[in-house]
Write a protein that holds these residues in place. Structure first.
Motif, PDB file in Angstrom:
ATOM      1  N   GLN A 117       0.827  -1.206   0.000  1.00  0.00           N
ATOM      2  CA  GLN A 117       0.000   0.000   0.000  1.00  0.00           C
ATOM      3  C   GLN A 117       0.862   1.257   0.000  1.00  0.00           C
ATOM      4  O   GLN A 117       0.581   2.216  -0.722  1.00  0.00           O
ATOM      5  CB  GLN A 117      -0.928   0.012   1.212  1.00  0.00           C
ATOM      6  N   LEU A 118       1.925   1.261   0.795  1.00  0.00           N
ATOM      7  CA  LEU A 118       2.843   2.401   0.824  1.00  0.00           C
ATOM      8  C   LEU A 118       3.471   2.620  -0.548  1.00  0.00           C
ATOM      9  O   LEU A 118       3.574   3.768  -1.020  1.00  0.00           O
ATOM     10  CB  LEU A 118       3.927   2.164   1.880  1.00  0.00           C
ATOM     11  N   LEU A 119       3.878   1.546  -1.202  1.00  0.00           N
ATOM     12  CA  LEU A 119       4.464   1.650  -2.538  1.00  0.00           C
ATOM     13  C   LEU A 119       3.447   2.182  -3.542  1.00  0.00           C
ATOM     14  O   LEU A 119       3.766   3.037  -4.370  1.00  0.00           O
ATOM     15  CB  LEU A 119       4.974   0.282  -2.982  1.00  0.00           C
ATOM     16  N   LEU A 120       2.213   1.706  -3.462  1.00  0.00           N
ATOM     17  CA  LEU A 120       1.188   2.093  -4.433  1.00  0.00           C
ATOM     18  C   LEU A 120       0.891   3.577  -4.379  1.00  0.00           C
ATOM     19  O   LEU A 120       0.848   4.248  -5.417  1.00  0.00           O
ATOM     20  CB  LEU A 120      -0.093   1.283  -4.196  1.00  0.00           C
ATOM     21  N   TYR A 121       0.675   4.126  -3.194  1.00  0.00           N
ATOM     22  CA  TYR A 121       0.291   5.543  -3.168  1.00  0.00           C
ATOM     23  C   TYR A 121       1.477   6.487  -3.284  1.00  0.00           C
ATOM     24  O   TYR A 121       1.351   7.598  -3.786  1.00  0.00           O
ATOM     25  CB  TYR A 121      -0.584   5.857  -1.950  1.00  0.00           C
ATOM     26  N   SER A 122       2.667   6.060  -2.875  1.00  0.00           N
ATOM     27  CA  SER A 122       3.815   6.963  -2.935  1.00  0.00           C
ATOM     28  C   SER A 122       4.475   6.984  -4.306  1.00  0.00           C
ATOM     29  O   SER A 122       4.949   8.033  -4.759  1.00  0.00           O
ATOM     30  CB  SER A 122       4.847   6.583  -1.874  1.00  0.00           C
ATOM     31  N   VAL A 123       4.506   5.830  -4.990  1.00  0.00           N
ATOM     32  CA  VAL A 123       5.194   5.732  -6.285  1.00  0.00           C
ATOM     33  C   VAL A 123       4.216   5.742  -7.446  1.00  0.00           C
ATOM     34  O   VAL A 123       4.399   6.463  -8.426  1.00  0.00           O
ATOM     35  CB  VAL A 123       6.077   4.472  -6.334  1.00  0.00           C
ATOM     36  N   PHE A 124       3.135   4.956  -7.319  1.00  0.00           N
ATOM     37  CA  PHE A 124       2.216   4.789  -8.441  1.00  0.00           C
ATOM     38  C   PHE A 124       0.963   5.656  -8.334  1.00  0.00           C
ATOM     39  O   PHE A 124       0.093   5.601  -9.217  1.00  0.00           O
ATOM     40  CB  PHE A 124       1.819   3.315  -8.577  1.00  0.00           C
ATOM     41  N   ARG A 125       0.846   6.436  -7.263  1.00  0.00           N
ATOM     42  CA  ARG A 125      -0.286   7.366  -7.081  1.00  0.00           C
ATOM     43  C   ARG A 125      -1.624   6.620  -7.095  1.00  0.00           C
ATOM     44  O   ARG A 125      -2.615   7.098  -7.646  1.00  0.00           O
ATOM     45  CB  ARG A 125      -0.306   8.456  -8.147  1.00  0.00           C
ATOM     46  N   ILE A 126      -1.640   5.434  -6.501  1.00  0.00           N
ATOM     47  CA  ILE A 126      -2.850   4.626  -6.431  1.00  0.00           C
ATOM     48  C   ILE A 126      -3.239   4.468  -4.971  1.00  0.00           C
ATOM     49  O   ILE A 126      -2.408   4.077  -4.138  1.00  0.00           O
ATOM     50  CB  ILE A 126      -2.644   3.243  -7.074  1.00  0.00           C
TER      51      ILE A 126
ATOM     52  N   PRO B  72       5.239  23.567   5.598  1.00  0.00           N
ATOM     53  CA  PRO B  72       4.363  22.384   5.616  1.00  0.00           C
ATOM     54  C   PRO B  72       4.180  21.837   7.029  1.00  0.00           C
ATOM     55  O   PRO B  72       5.125  21.808   7.824  1.00  0.00           O
ATOM     56  CB  PRO B  72       5.117  21.381   4.736  1.00  0.00           C
ATOM     57  N   LYS B  73       2.968  21.416   7.322  1.00  0.00           N
ATOM     58  CA  LYS B  73       2.678  20.810   8.628  1.00  0.00           C
ATOM     59  C   LYS B  73       2.894  19.295   8.587  1.00  0.00           C
ATOM     60  O   LYS B  73       3.310  18.700   9.577  1.00  0.00           O
ATOM     61  CB  LYS B  73       1.230  21.106   9.023  1.00  0.00           C
ATOM     62  N   ASN B  74       2.600  18.693   7.457  1.00  0.00           N
ATOM     63  CA  ASN B  74       2.787  17.249   7.313  1.00  0.00           C
ATOM     64  C   ASN B  74       2.909  16.905   5.832  1.00  0.00           C
ATOM     65  O   ASN B  74       2.572  17.733   4.968  1.00  0.00           O
ATOM     66  CB  ASN B  74       1.650  16.463   7.965  1.00  0.00           C
ATOM     67  N   VAL B  75       3.373  15.716   5.562  1.00  0.00           N
ATOM     68  CA  VAL B  75       3.501  15.204   4.185  1.00  0.00           C
ATOM     69  C   VAL B  75       2.964  13.777   4.159  1.00  0.00           C
ATOM     70  O   VAL B  75       2.696  13.165   5.199  1.00  0.00           O
ATOM     71  CB  VAL B  75       4.960  15.246   3.685  1.00  0.00           C
ATOM     72  N   THR B  76       2.824  13.242   2.952  1.00  0.00           N
ATOM     73  CA  THR B  76       2.261  11.898   2.801  1.00  0.00           C
ATOM     74  C   THR B  76       3.329  10.818   2.901  1.00  0.00           C
ATOM     75  O   THR B  76       3.126   9.781   3.529  1.00  0.00           O
ATOM     76  CB  THR B  76       1.553  11.784   1.436  1.00  0.00           C
ATOM     77  N   ALA B  77       4.458  11.034   2.260  1.00  0.00           N
ATOM     78  CA  ALA B  77       5.529  10.033   2.243  1.00  0.00           C
ATOM     79  C   ALA B  77       6.853  10.737   2.014  1.00  0.00           C
ATOM     80  O   ALA B  77       6.897  11.921   1.639  1.00  0.00           O
ATOM     81  CB  ALA B  77       5.279   8.983   1.170  1.00  0.00           C
TER      82      ALA B  77
END
Length: 421
Positions: free
Chosen positions: A66-75, A238-243
């Motif tokens: 899941q981490l790979l999907l949203y951080s690299v593949f935007r899924i 920035p207050k926070n980031v996704t990855a």
């Protein structure tokens, strides 16, 4: 042997129309087998090389895939964000050379919006350690500048200087909420990479923060709208980031840094190795490539069966020819060799035509496939499995023609010279 080859060629040429159909079917099967294997290999390489040169991917604690999907593949979406203070702590860890913060969540006509820093364009690598390059324009400098991926610009018809507005969240035809009070200007278009970068709208982390200064919990605060001019005077840290993508000074430190991040006390984080997560993801979705290869193999098998059927069907017409050859001294081995050589010639011609057609089609279509579908295919190179496929096609074609060769050997000389009743 030379005379036998010449005789096989002349015999095949006399039946060129019938054999041409067989050669065409073999060429089609070779084209499909080699093409599927080439696409399968290059798609997998493109998949695994969507990010290279990154040692760790860091995000909120979740599954590696899941981490790979949203951080690299935007899924998909993250279960939680990372505090900015944690990003700074990771950057200061021993052994860390650089970090690329990534803030996701918004979209533009179905394409993901990525908020990031200048480190993204400096350190991000894909493929064979290739860096990002600009096809047009320049990197974003102003707060509301944006850089578009190649596919975004092509599909939506954007040019430098165009103004666009972003959508809060994933968007959709029903609940799409536009950040129309803060439009962006297209200042750069990235060159095609064949990776998710092509399908991404890039803005700065400060711009991502500016878009949401008057939002709380995914909802715009009523009566507190801050326009594009007023927001420039605010603190946009920035207050926070996704990855976060992390690059290390040495690959030998990867497990040490990964352990530090996985045991991070300030908040629950997880660090994964991109290669390990890629392999796990490919095991889930890689079944389709094997199915395609199996279907192509079945096509090749049917084509070779067709060749055997054609040669067997023509034996009745050639019984006198074969009997004459026996009468003038041809041994049974010569008869078997003659028909096997005819099959080998037909197989070789079909495989050669199929490979030549694939190479020409690949040379002509590679730029179009890259621009339209993001497929970076390398038809000029041959993989180890493709060599085995070629050898298998040629060997199977030769062995398949041993069947009619053995059948011809069984025909008696008397039956061949006797006129039909």
């Amino acid at each position: 042997m030379t005379a036998l080859i010449r005789l096989a060629w002349q015999s095949a040429w006399n039946r060129r129309f019938t054999l041409s159909l067989t050669v065409f079917s073999i060429a089609l099967s070779a084209f499909m087998l080699m093409g599927v294997e080439r696409i399968r290999t290059d798609v997998r390489e493109g998949f695994t090389s969507a990010v290279s040169g990154t040692d760790l991917i860091v995000g909120a604690r979740t599954g590696p895939v899941q981490l790979l999907l949203y951080s690299v593949f935007r899924i998909g979406a993250a279960t939680n964000n990372i505090r900015w203070s944690s990003v700074e702590d990771i950057e200061n860890m021993r052994g860390v050379q650089w970090v690329i913060p990534m803030s996701l969540g918004d979209s533009h006509h179905g394409y993901s919006v990525l908020g990031t820093s200048g480190a993204y364009f400096e350190h991000f690598r894909y493929g064979d350690q290739q860096g990002l390059e600009l096809a047009q324009g320049k990197p974003f400098e102003d707060l509301f500048d944006t850089m578009l991926g190649a596919e975004v610009a092509r599909q939506l018809g954007y040019q430098l200087g165009d103004r666009i507005t972003l959508t809060h969240g994933a968007g959709g035809p029903i609940n799409a909420i536009e950040h129309d009070d803060k439009p962006f200007v297209v200042t750069g278009i990235l060159a095609a990479t064949g990776t998710p970068v092509d399908r991404t709208v890039h803005i700065s982390l400060q711009a991502m923060q500016a878009l949401h200064v008057d939002w709380r919990a995914g909802v715009r605060l009523p009566g507190q709208s801050v326009d594009a001019q007023a927001v420039r005077a605010l603190d946009l840290q920035p207050k926070n980031v996704t990855a976060v993508l992390v690059g290390l000074q040495s690959r030998a430190q990867v497990f040490s840094v990964q352990r530090q991040i996985n045991h991070f006390r300030a908040e629950p984080l997880m660090a994964v190795l991109p290669g390990v997560a890629m392999d796990e993801l490919w095991r889930l979705i890689g079944t389709g490539e094997q199915s395609l290869l199996l279907m192509s193999g079945m096509v090749a098998f049917v084509s070779l069966l067709g060749m055997v059927a054609v040669v067997l069907a023509g034996l009745n017409e050639r019984r006198r020819e074969l009997a004459v050859l026996r009468a003038v001294g041809a041994r049974p081995l010569h008869i078997i060799g003659l028909l096997s050589l005819e099959g080998a010639l037909a197989t070789f011609a079909g495989v050669f035509i199929g490979c030549l057609t694939l190479w020409a089609a690949g040379l002509a279509l590679s730029p179009w496939l890259l621009s339209q579908f993001g497929l970076a295919l390398h038809f000029a190179s041959i993989t180890a499995l493709q060599w085995w496929i070629l050898a298998g096609l040629l060997g199977t074609g030769f062995l398949a023609c041993l069947i009619p060769g053995w059948r011809a050997y069984r025909l008696s000389l008397v039956d061949g010279l006797s006129p039909p009743a």
